[in-house]
Design a protein around this motif. Structure first.
Motif, PDB file in Angstrom:
ATOM      1  N   PHE A  57       0.819  -1.210   0.000  1.00 15.61           N
ATOM      2  CA  PHE A  57       0.000   0.000   0.000  1.00 15.61           C
ATOM      3  C   PHE A  57       0.854   1.262   0.000  1.00 15.61           C
ATOM      4  CE2 PHE A  57      -2.668  -3.277   1.867  1.00 15.61           C
ATOM      5  CZ  PHE A  57      -3.800  -3.147   1.088  1.00 15.61           C
ATOM      6  N   TYR A  58       2.096   1.146   0.387  1.00  9.06           N
ATOM      7  CA  TYR A  58       2.977   2.311   0.517  1.00  9.06           C
ATOM      8  C   TYR A  58       4.223   2.084  -0.324  1.00  9.06           C
ATOM      9  CZ  TYR A  58       6.503   5.298   2.681  1.00  9.06           C
ATOM     10  OH  TYR A  58       7.512   6.195   2.887  1.00  9.06           O
ATOM     11  N   TYR A  59       4.492   2.981  -1.234  1.00  8.59           N
ATOM     12  CA  TYR A  59       5.688   2.903  -2.070  1.00  8.59           C
ATOM     13  C   TYR A  59       6.617   4.048  -1.683  1.00  8.59           C
ATOM     14  CZ  TYR A  59       3.139  -0.446  -4.883  1.00  8.59           C
ATOM     15  OH  TYR A  59       2.452  -1.544  -5.299  1.00  8.59           O
ATOM     16  N   PRO A  60       7.697   3.758  -0.981  1.00  6.63           N
ATOM     17  CA  PRO A  60       8.593   4.842  -0.548  1.00  6.63           C
ATOM     18  C   PRO A  60       9.271   5.511  -1.736  1.00  6.63           C
ATOM     19  CG  PRO A  60       9.566   2.717  -0.077  1.00  6.63           C
ATOM     20  CD  PRO A  60       8.178   2.451  -0.579  1.00  6.63           C
ATOM     21  N   GLY A  61       9.463   6.819  -1.617  1.00  7.60           N
ATOM     22  CA  GLY A  61      10.116   7.584  -2.679  1.00  7.60           C
ATOM     23  C   GLY A  61      11.614   7.340  -2.704  1.00  7.60           C
ATOM     24  N   LEU A  62      12.226   7.826  -3.738  1.00  7.43           N
ATOM     25  CA  LEU A  62      13.671   7.634  -3.913  1.00  7.43           C
ATOM     26  C   LEU A  62      14.465   8.476  -2.918  1.00  7.43           C
ATOM     27  CD1 LEU A  62      13.850   7.769  -7.794  1.00  7.43           C
ATOM     28  CD2 LEU A  62      14.078   5.766  -6.342  1.00  7.43           C
ATOM     29  N   PRO A  63      15.571   7.928  -2.404  1.00  4.53           N
ATOM     30  CA  PRO A  63      16.459   8.733  -1.551  1.00  4.53           C
ATOM     31  C   PRO A  63      17.230   9.743  -2.414  1.00  4.53           C
ATOM     32  CG  PRO A  63      17.409   6.575  -1.946  1.00  4.53           C
ATOM     33  CD  PRO A  63      16.038   6.565  -2.575  1.00  4.53           C
ATOM     34  N   ARG A  64      18.072  10.525  -1.794  1.00  5.69           N
ATOM     35  CA  ARG A  64      18.878  11.514  -2.525  1.00  5.69           C
ATOM     36  C   ARG A  64      19.664  10.801  -3.620  1.00  5.69           C
ATOM     37  NH1 ARG A  64      22.671  13.489   1.297  1.00  5.69           N
ATOM     38  NH2 ARG A  64      21.030  14.856   2.043  1.00  5.69           N
ATOM     39  N   ASN A  65      19.680  11.402  -4.811  1.00  6.83           N
ATOM     40  CA  ASN A  65      20.468  10.842  -5.906  1.00  6.83           C
ATOM     41  C   ASN A  65      20.990  11.964  -6.773  1.00  6.83           C
ATOM     42  OD1 ASN A  65      18.445  11.038  -8.312  1.00  6.83           O
ATOM     43  ND2 ASN A  65      17.277  10.118  -6.645  1.00  6.83           N
ATOM     44  N   TYR A  66      22.064  11.684  -7.467  1.00  5.90           N
ATOM     45  CA  TYR A  66      22.794  12.672  -8.261  1.00  5.90           C
ATOM     46  C   TYR A  66      22.784  12.268  -9.729  1.00  5.90           C
ATOM     47  CZ  TYR A  66      24.641  13.460  -3.581  1.00  5.90           C
ATOM     48  OH  TYR A  66      24.758  13.693  -2.235  1.00  5.90           O
ATOM     49  N   TYR A  67      22.897  13.239 -10.606  1.00 10.38           N
ATOM     50  CA  TYR A  67      22.995  12.944 -12.029  1.00 10.38           C
ATOM     51  C   TYR A  67      23.822  14.020 -12.716  1.00 10.38           C
ATOM     52  CZ  TYR A  67      19.310  16.454 -12.500  1.00 10.38           C
ATOM     53  OH  TYR A  67      18.582  17.609 -12.440  1.00 10.38           O
ATOM     54  N   ALA A  68      24.370  13.664 -13.869  1.00 10.00           N
ATOM     55  CA  ALA A  68      25.181  14.594 -14.653  1.00 10.00           C
ATOM     56  C   ALA A  68      25.032  14.243 -16.127  1.00 10.00           C
ATOM     57  CB  ALA A  68      26.646  14.509 -14.238  1.00 10.00           C
ATOM     58  N   GLY A  69      25.274  15.212 -16.972  1.00  2.00           N
ATOM     59  CA  GLY A  69      25.189  14.972 -18.404  1.00  2.00           C
ATOM     60  C   GLY A  69      26.117  15.886 -19.183  1.00  2.00           C
ATOM     61  N   VAL A  70      26.562  15.399 -20.322  1.00  7.12           N
ATOM     62  CA  VAL A  70      27.406  16.167 -21.238  1.00  7.12           C
ATOM     63  C   VAL A  70      26.798  16.046 -22.623  1.00  7.12           C
ATOM     64  CG1 VAL A  70      29.691  16.374 -22.282  1.00  7.12           C
ATOM     65  CG2 VAL A  70      29.471  15.715 -19.874  1.00  7.12           C
ATOM     66  N   ARG A  71      26.689  17.159 -23.317  1.00  3.43           N
ATOM     67  CA  ARG A  71      26.156  17.152 -24.687  1.00  3.43           C
ATOM     68  C   ARG A  71      27.108  17.933 -25.591  1.00  3.43           C
ATOM     69  NH1 ARG A  71      20.432  19.810 -26.604  1.00  3.43           N
ATOM     70  NH2 ARG A  71      20.620  19.257 -28.788  1.00  3.43           N
TER      71      ARG A  71
END
Length: 76
Positions: A57-71
């Motif tokens: 019944f309960y779906y915990p949210g994501l903990p802290r996370n990081y992302y990066a990108g280069v274009r």
């Protein structure tokens, strides 16, 4: 069913520059859930289970996370 209120804080920053006449570079990065809050991403009423498992019944949210990108972009 009840869930406590919460606040999610996301950060994103980026930089874009032209390297040559037809070539550009973009760099970006960020943090999702910067405060590392515990929260309910989804609370389901009358949920059904998968297979032979009990329903969740309960779906915990994501903990802290990081992302990066280069274009790197070349324009004709």
């Amino acid at each position: 069913m009840h869930t406590d209120p919460y606040h999610i804080f996301n950060l994103k920053a980026g930089f874009r520059t032209s390297l040559y006449r037809r070539l550009s570079l973009q760099v970006s990065g960020g943090i999702n859930n910067a405060g590392n809050s515990t929260y309910a991403s989804s609370v389901l009423i009358n949920a059904t289970g998968f297979g032979n498992t009990e329903p969740r019944f309960y779906y915990p949210g994501l903990p802290r996370n990081y992302y990066a990108g280069v274009r790197l972009r070349y324009m004709l």
